[in-house]
Design an enzyme around this catalytic site. Structure first.
Site, short mmCIF file in Angstrom:
data_model
loop_
_atom_site.label_atom_id
_atom_site.label_comp_id
_atom_site.label_asym_id
_atom_site.label_seq_id
_atom_site.Cartn_x
_atom_site.Cartn_y
_atom_site.Cartn_z
N GLY A 32 54.93 -3.09 107.69
CA GLY A 32 55.09 -4.70 107.58
C GLY A 32 56.45 -5.13 108.04
O GLY A 32 57.51 -4.36 108.10
N ASP A 90 54.89 -7.49 103.44
CA ASP A 90 54.68 -6.14 104.14
C ASP A 90 53.27 -5.93 104.60
O ASP A 90 52.67 -5.05 103.94
CB ASP A 90 55.38 -5.32 103.28
CG ASP A 90 55.14 -5.56 101.63
OD1 ASP A 90 54.57 -6.59 101.26
OD2 ASP A 90 55.56 -4.63 101.03
N THR A 91 52.58 -6.87 105.16
CA THR A 91 51.43 -6.54 105.69
C THR A 91 51.25 -5.17 106.59
O THR A 91 52.27 -4.80 107.06
CB THR A 91 50.74 -7.52 106.59
OG1 THR A 91 50.67 -8.99 105.83
CG2 THR A 91 49.36 -7.34 107.00
N VAL A 92 50.29 -4.39 106.70
CA VAL A 92 50.40 -3.10 107.54
C VAL A 92 49.38 -3.42 108.72
O VAL A 92 48.54 -4.14 108.62
CB VAL A 92 49.62 -2.03 106.55
CG1 VAL A 92 50.87 -1.96 105.34
CG2 VAL A 92 48.64 -2.13 106.13
#
Length: 411
Positions: A44, A228-230
């Site tokens: 992220g 905090d996208t992955v």
């Protein structure tokens, strides 16, 4: 001006320039040869506190290892990138899959997508609930689409949302998971805290000052700390690339909201080299979904990577196509980040099967946690990239990266 530093498991100093970038030679002066492929992941673009740095780095290491295990076993890039995403989704410290942000109704709805650079097929799910690993559904959609048309000549779906996405997943063998089991103590406490703040804000008068306070409160809640996208990008031993992304979305989002992680050209992009493109590219994004959707940043960065100087091209793309984009002219802060792989056949010998890989990351958020590993490495390397001190998130950017060579196999 280019700054050369060594990239290892410890954090590296950043340049003091407001719009700065540095190239990190991950392997010293000479590029190593490694067989099997390469993976770059991110946990992220947002804010990563020192107290949780070890956890973020550890999950990136595990994700890299999962992908490399697949590559060593002969899997193609699309399967390896899916394995990395599943590991990232299973971590309670990331905003994807388990432990995702809760929406206004106190439920978890996730977005995910994956793109195969070899076939150019794409699979995605949006606002899906009751599925622990949305990336598996996206990959399954991609795989089913590659089989061709359905009965009666129907076109297979590549993007499903909501209940229809969940029902399709279950019908294709992907187990469901109650939403309450996907919530963690951290995500539940964050939801309760955010709900109290919203209730307090709603009690305020509708005057100008109060409106400003509410807007600022919303910006803080959905600021760089919650983005905090992955994601992951992979190149396999045959030179195929793939990219994937997964997200629980913004905290306290409206039910049904779909972010960039599910949108074509916004969350991820992968494209093998062809007659039109000299380089194979794979991109995965993170940040404020609305900003990334309105700029289609993943596809823009991929197109920029066809220039000779990858670092300069990414710098210009992040500045001109994102921070200064006319589509985001009304935004005070433009928050996002990308990880990128760019690769091509080496030119020293015409018959060389070796592949040169350049890997980069860039972000306008306070920090971005990344990890990378080749199939030759014994363990992954991780790094938390941070903006230089004194710079303003959303108005400044950082760029770092490295190079390696994948050793091909001669028949």
């Amino acid at each position: 001006m280019e700054s050369l530093t060594n990239c290892d498991e410890e954090e590296q100093p950043s340049s003091g320039m407001t719009n700065s970038w540095s190239k990190q030679e991950a392997f010293g002066g000479q590029m190593p040869k490694c067989a099997g492929g390469f993976v770059l992941v991110h946990a992220g673009a947002g804010y990563h506190s020192e107290s949780k740095a070890k956890e973020y780095k550890h999950v990136c290491k595990r994700a890299c290892q999962r992908a490399v295990d697949q590559l060593r076993a002969g899997a193609l890039a699309v399967e390896a990138v899916t394995a990395a995403l599943v590991e990232l989704e299973d971590s309670p410290f990331t905003n994807a899959g388990m432990g995702s942000n809760l929406n206004l109704s106190g439920e978890i709805e996730c977005d995910a997508s994956i793109m195969d650079g070899k076939s150019l097929h794409f699979g995605a799910v949006g606002a899906i609930s009751g599925i622990k690993n949305p990336a598996l559904v996206a990959n399954c959609l991609l795989a089913e689409a590659q089989k061709g048309k359905l009965s009666a000549g129907r076109i297979p779906p590549c993007f499903l949302v909501g209940r229809g996405a969940r029902d399709w997943a279950v019908s294709h063998g992907i187990p469901s998971c109650p939403s309450e089991k996907m919530a963690t103590k951290f995500s539940l406490s964050a939801y309760k805290r955010n709900k109290r703040k919203m209730e307090l804000a709603e009690k305020m008068d509708a005057g100008q000052n109060q409106t400003k306070k509410r807007r600022q409160s919303s910006e803080n809640e959905n600021g760089s700390g919650c983005l905090d996208t992955v994601g992951a990008v992979v190149v396999d031993s045959e030179g195929n690339v793939a990219a994937a992304v997964s997200s629980g979305g913004l905290a306290m989002k409206h039910p049904g909201r779909v972010g960039q992680a599910a949108h074509y050209g916004c969350g991820c992009w992968a494209e093998n080299a062809c007659n039109m493109n000299s380089y194979s590219t794979a991109v995965s994004t993170s940040g404020c979904g609305e900003h990334l959707v309105r700029t289609m940043l993943a596809r823009e960065c991929s197109a920029a990577m066809q220039s000779e100087d990858a670092h300069q091209a990414l710098l210009e793309a992040m500045q001109n196509k994102f921070i200064s984009s006319p589509f985001l002219a009304s935004e005070d802060r433009v928050l996002g980040g990308v990880i990128i792989l760019r690769c091509c056949r080496c030119v020293e010998a015409q018959a060389s099967p070796d592949i040169q890989v350049e890997f980069l990351w860039s972000h306008t958020t306070e920090s971005m946690c990344v990890g990378y590993m080749s199939a030759q490495d014994s363990k992954a390397k991780t790094h938390i990239s941070r903006l230089p001190p004194g710079t303003v998130p959303g108005q400044s950017l950082a760029i770092e990266g490295g190079v390696c060579r994948l050793m091909g196999v001669v028949d």
